[in-house]
Write an enzyme that holds these catalytic residues in place. Structure first.
Site, mmCIF file in Angstrom:
data_model
loop_
_atom_site.group_PDB
_atom_site.id
_atom_site.type_symbol
_atom_site.label_atom_id
_atom_site.label_comp_id
_atom_site.label_asym_id
_atom_site.label_seq_id
_atom_site.Cartn_x
_atom_site.Cartn_y
_atom_site.Cartn_z
ATOM 1 N N ASP A 272 0.246 10.097 50.769
ATOM 2 C CA ASP A 272 0.879 10.777 51.902
ATOM 3 C C ASP A 272 2.093 10.001 52.394
ATOM 4 O O ASP A 272 2.214 8.811 52.148
ATOM 5 C CB ASP A 272 -0.117 10.861 53.071
ATOM 6 C CG ASP A 272 -1.237 11.850 52.777
ATOM 7 O OD1 ASP A 272 -1.107 12.617 51.813
ATOM 8 O OD2 ASP A 272 -2.224 11.834 53.524
ATOM 9 N N LYS A 294 2.371 14.762 53.701
ATOM 10 C CA LYS A 294 1.921 15.583 54.816
ATOM 11 C C LYS A 294 2.390 14.867 56.050
ATOM 12 O O LYS A 294 1.879 13.822 56.411
ATOM 13 C CB LYS A 294 0.401 15.649 54.835
ATOM 14 C CG LYS A 294 -0.140 16.683 53.892
ATOM 15 C CD LYS A 294 -1.611 16.861 54.127
ATOM 16 C CE LYS A 294 -2.091 18.217 53.678
ATOM 17 N NZ LYS A 294 -1.615 19.296 54.511
ATOM 18 N N ASP A 327 -7.826 5.793 58.060
ATOM 19 C CA ASP A 327 -9.116 6.042 57.422
ATOM 20 C C ASP A 327 -9.103 7.482 56.912
ATOM 21 O O ASP A 327 -8.688 8.388 57.639
ATOM 22 C CB ASP A 327 -10.243 5.854 58.447
ATOM 23 C CG ASP A 327 -11.588 6.119 57.812
ATOM 24 O OD1 ASP A 327 -12.103 5.227 57.132
ATOM 25 O OD2 ASP A 327 -12.107 7.250 57.960
ATOM 26 N N MET A 409 -1.559 12.397 66.676
ATOM 27 C CA MET A 409 -0.522 13.438 66.600
ATOM 28 C C MET A 409 -0.204 14.000 67.985
ATOM 29 O O MET A 409 -0.265 15.212 68.206
ATOM 30 C CB MET A 409 -0.967 14.566 65.649
ATOM 31 C CG MET A 409 -1.150 14.080 64.241
ATOM 32 S SD MET A 409 -2.143 15.194 63.238
ATOM 33 C CE MET A 409 -3.791 14.594 63.539
HETATM 34 N N1 SAH Z 1 -6.262 9.093 58.876
HETATM 35 C C1 SAH Z 1 -5.300 8.555 59.819
HETATM 36 C C2 SAH Z 1 -4.791 9.613 60.751
HETATM 37 C C3 SAH Z 1 -4.007 10.677 60.041
HETATM 38 S S1 SAH Z 1 -3.345 11.864 61.125
HETATM 39 C C4 SAH Z 1 -5.920 7.377 60.574
HETATM 40 O O1 SAH Z 1 -7.117 7.129 60.415
HETATM 41 O O2 SAH Z 1 -5.198 6.684 61.278
HETATM 42 C C5 SAH Z 1 -1.733 11.253 61.363
HETATM 43 C C6 SAH Z 1 -1.589 10.627 62.706
HETATM 44 O O3 SAH Z 1 -2.202 9.359 62.751
HETATM 45 C C7 SAH Z 1 -0.166 10.342 63.124
HETATM 46 O O4 SAH Z 1 0.482 11.500 63.595
HETATM 47 C C8 SAH Z 1 -0.395 9.353 64.234
HETATM 48 O O5 SAH Z 1 -0.857 9.991 65.398
HETATM 49 C C9 SAH Z 1 -1.547 8.534 63.677
HETATM 50 N N2 SAH Z 1 -1.092 7.319 62.998
HETATM 51 C C10 SAH Z 1 -1.228 7.016 61.691
HETATM 52 N N3 SAH Z 1 -0.736 5.802 61.431
HETATM 53 C C11 SAH Z 1 -0.279 5.299 62.584
HETATM 54 C C12 SAH Z 1 0.333 4.080 62.984
HETATM 55 N N4 SAH Z 1 0.591 3.110 62.089
HETATM 56 N N5 SAH Z 1 0.661 3.914 64.271
HETATM 57 C C13 SAH Z 1 0.407 4.877 65.182
HETATM 58 N N6 SAH Z 1 -0.160 6.050 64.873
HETATM 59 C C14 SAH Z 1 -0.505 6.268 63.598
#
Ligand code: SAH
Length: 497
Positions: A272, A294, A327, A409
């Site tokens: 991704d 995505k 995750d 998000m």
């Molecule tokens: N599976 C991911 C989440 C995926 S959804 C997890 O466990 O973190 C995507 C969203 O995750 C982004 O829009 C943001 O809100 C958050 N996100 C992912 N990486 C991030 C980061 N390094 N810092 C802040 N928000 C993050």
């Protein structure tokens, strides 16, 4: 994150990673039974003679005078042979040599030696005179047939030696026996009916056995046991597999050991946009990398297409790694991908990762739960199926003063989210934080009350919002008076911003 299904994007295969500029090309010369010329009889020349003979060369030494060291080197070479000629070298002595090494005192002698070697088409090294060298010798860690060589392109020989000692300490002496066993077993393995994938599985198991028992004596019984184990597991290996891997929030040091192992044995990586380049650098060099991006608000590949691609590749025998930010099981559509694997009968595994909330909490030194202040943690999405705020959020649970809420998000809908929560009883004075790019070099944090945050948090990059009294516990040291936080605690290898 399904909202973008109507503006589809096609999975793009990323080009294989390119090689960075290389100061020297390490090559490993096979010298067994080949003639090598050494000009000079000094102790420095004797050490080269020792090395060359150890590599199996027939060394011809030309010098009027031979040092004690040279006499010792010639008396009992470790392998190959050493012949002492008590005369100066001539152009004719270069004939048929694989390499020419000169221990020359003056630059004029070095130049003469180098040009004679060039005319004879023989690669040349003049000890301690880099201007007259076609190649250099590296610092060596010898576990033959496993050999490690280190070069700093002449920049820092002492540094190279220190690195050599470290590698020396790291590589058990017994690896020599395992590497030798591998050499002996290679042809026996070819004679079995194992396919290419099966043989690769054998070598993976071999490597695991060597790492687990580095000082063991690999025997015929080990070979037979590894072969049996391979045959039991080979049918699954032929079928290919899918591993959903959590890449964490960005800092590659937050990868699990299992994630690294999966990346290093992948045939194809479907990743991704959120996955950082530093994480992808851990992947096996030969692995195909495909961006099936995505993002919340840009074009995305259709989930159905990602599923079909993933299953199709696994069916054709590939080890597919589906690499996701954070995750995989948190807002990662893992459920649908797992269903697709189950339906297709594809073996799958999930490797958890550090989710954005955990990464951010650790960076800020704040505990998401707190004995007196936060008995519950909840992760909520601000981005529902159609891209708008989900219409089924339990707003009273967000208003609960004893909860820590992490909104994933949140960017497009934060104002609306806050409005609903405050209407349901959330105190607008509740401390909140917006964290963008958590754990990455460009990490940014804004601290404000939840009432004010929608006017303050205009951050670039993936962002989460934390709401709850624990937010006031965020590392004060790194929060500036106006509430903008820029972390000072930089991670190794990252630039301070
Ligand atoms: N599976 C991911 C989440 C995926 S959804 C997890 O466990 O973190 C995507 C969203 O995750 C982004 O829009 C943001 O809100 C958050 N996100 C992912 N990486 C991030 C980061 N390094 N810092 C802040 N928000 C993050």
């Amino acid at each position: 994150m399904t909202s973008m299904e109507d503006s589809p994007r096609i999975p793009v295969e990323s080009a294989a990673p390119r090689m960075e500029a290389l100061a020297r090309l390490p090559v490993f010369f096979a010298l067994h039974g080949k003639r090598v010329l050494v000009a000079g009889g000094s102790a420095a020349a004797a050490w080269k003679v020792e090395l060359l003979a150890a590599a199996g060369a027939d060394v011809e030494v030309y010098a009027k005078e031979m040092s004690e060291d040279m006499l010792t080197a010639a008396a009992a070479p470790p392998a190959g042979s050493v012949k002492l000629h008590r005369e100066y070298w001539t152009a004719a002595s270069m004939d048929g040599c694989a390499l020419a090494i000169g221990a020359c005192e003056t630059d004029a002698q070095a130049q003469q030696f180098h040009s004679a070697a060039q005319s004879a088409g023989v690669p040349c090294n003049v000890v301690d005179k880099p201007d007259y060298c076609d190649f250099s010798f590296g610092a060596i860690v010898n576990r033959s047939p496993l050999v490690v060589a280190i070069s700093t392109d002449g920049a820092a020989p002492v540094f190279a030696q220190a690195i050599r000692s470290r590698i020396e300490a790291m590589l058990p002496a017994g690896f020599a026996r395992w590497a030798e066993a591998a050499r002996n077993w290679r042809s026996a393995l070819k004679k079995t009916d194992l396919s290419f994938n099966g043989r690769r599985l054998f070598w993976q198991m071999f490597t695991r056995a060597a790492l687990q028992n580095p000082n063991g004596e690999p025997s015929r019984a080990d070979f037979d046991a590894l072969l049996d184990e391979t045959k039991t597991q080979a049918p699954a290996a032929e079928q290919g597999s899918v591993t959903l891997v959590g890449a964490g929030p960005g800092d590659p040091e937050l990868l699990t050991l299992r994630a690294v192992r999966a990346l290093q044995s992948a045939d194809v990586i479907l990743y991704d946009d959120l996955v950082s380049k530093e994480v992808l650098d851990f992947a096996r060099r030969e692995a195909r990398r495909m961006l099936v991006g995505k993002t919340g608000h840009g074009p995305s590949c259709k989930q159905s297409e990602i599923n079909a691609l993933m299953v199709g590749l696994a069916r054709s025998g590939r080890r597919v790694v589906r690499l996701k930010g954070g995750d995989p099981m948190i807002f990662g559509r893992a459920g649908e991908e797992i269903d697709a694997c189950r339906e297709a009968g594809i073996a799958f595994e999930v490797v958890p990762g550090v989710t954005a909330a955990q990464g951010a909490a650790s960076r800020l030194g704040l505990s998401l739960t707190h004995r007196s202040a936060a008995r519950r943690v909840q992760y909520v999405t601000g981005h529902g199926e159609k891209g708008a705020l989900p219409d089924d959020i339990d707003w009273r649970s967000i208003a609960d003063p004893g909860v820590t809420t992490v909104v994933y998000m949140p960017k497009k809908t934060l104002r609306q989210f806050t409005g609903h929560a405050v209407a349901a009883g959330l105190d607008p004075e509740t401390p909140a934080l917006a964290i963008a790019n958590a754990t990455r070099p460009e990490e940014q944090v804004v601290s404000a009350t939840i009432g004010e945050l929608p006017d303050r948090a205009m951050l670039e990059g993936p962002t989460i919002v934390m709401i709850g009294s624990v937010c006031s516990l965020a590392d004060r040291e790194i929060i500036q008076p106006r509430g903008n936080v820029r972390s000072k605690r930089r991670l190794t290898g990252y630039t301070v911003t």
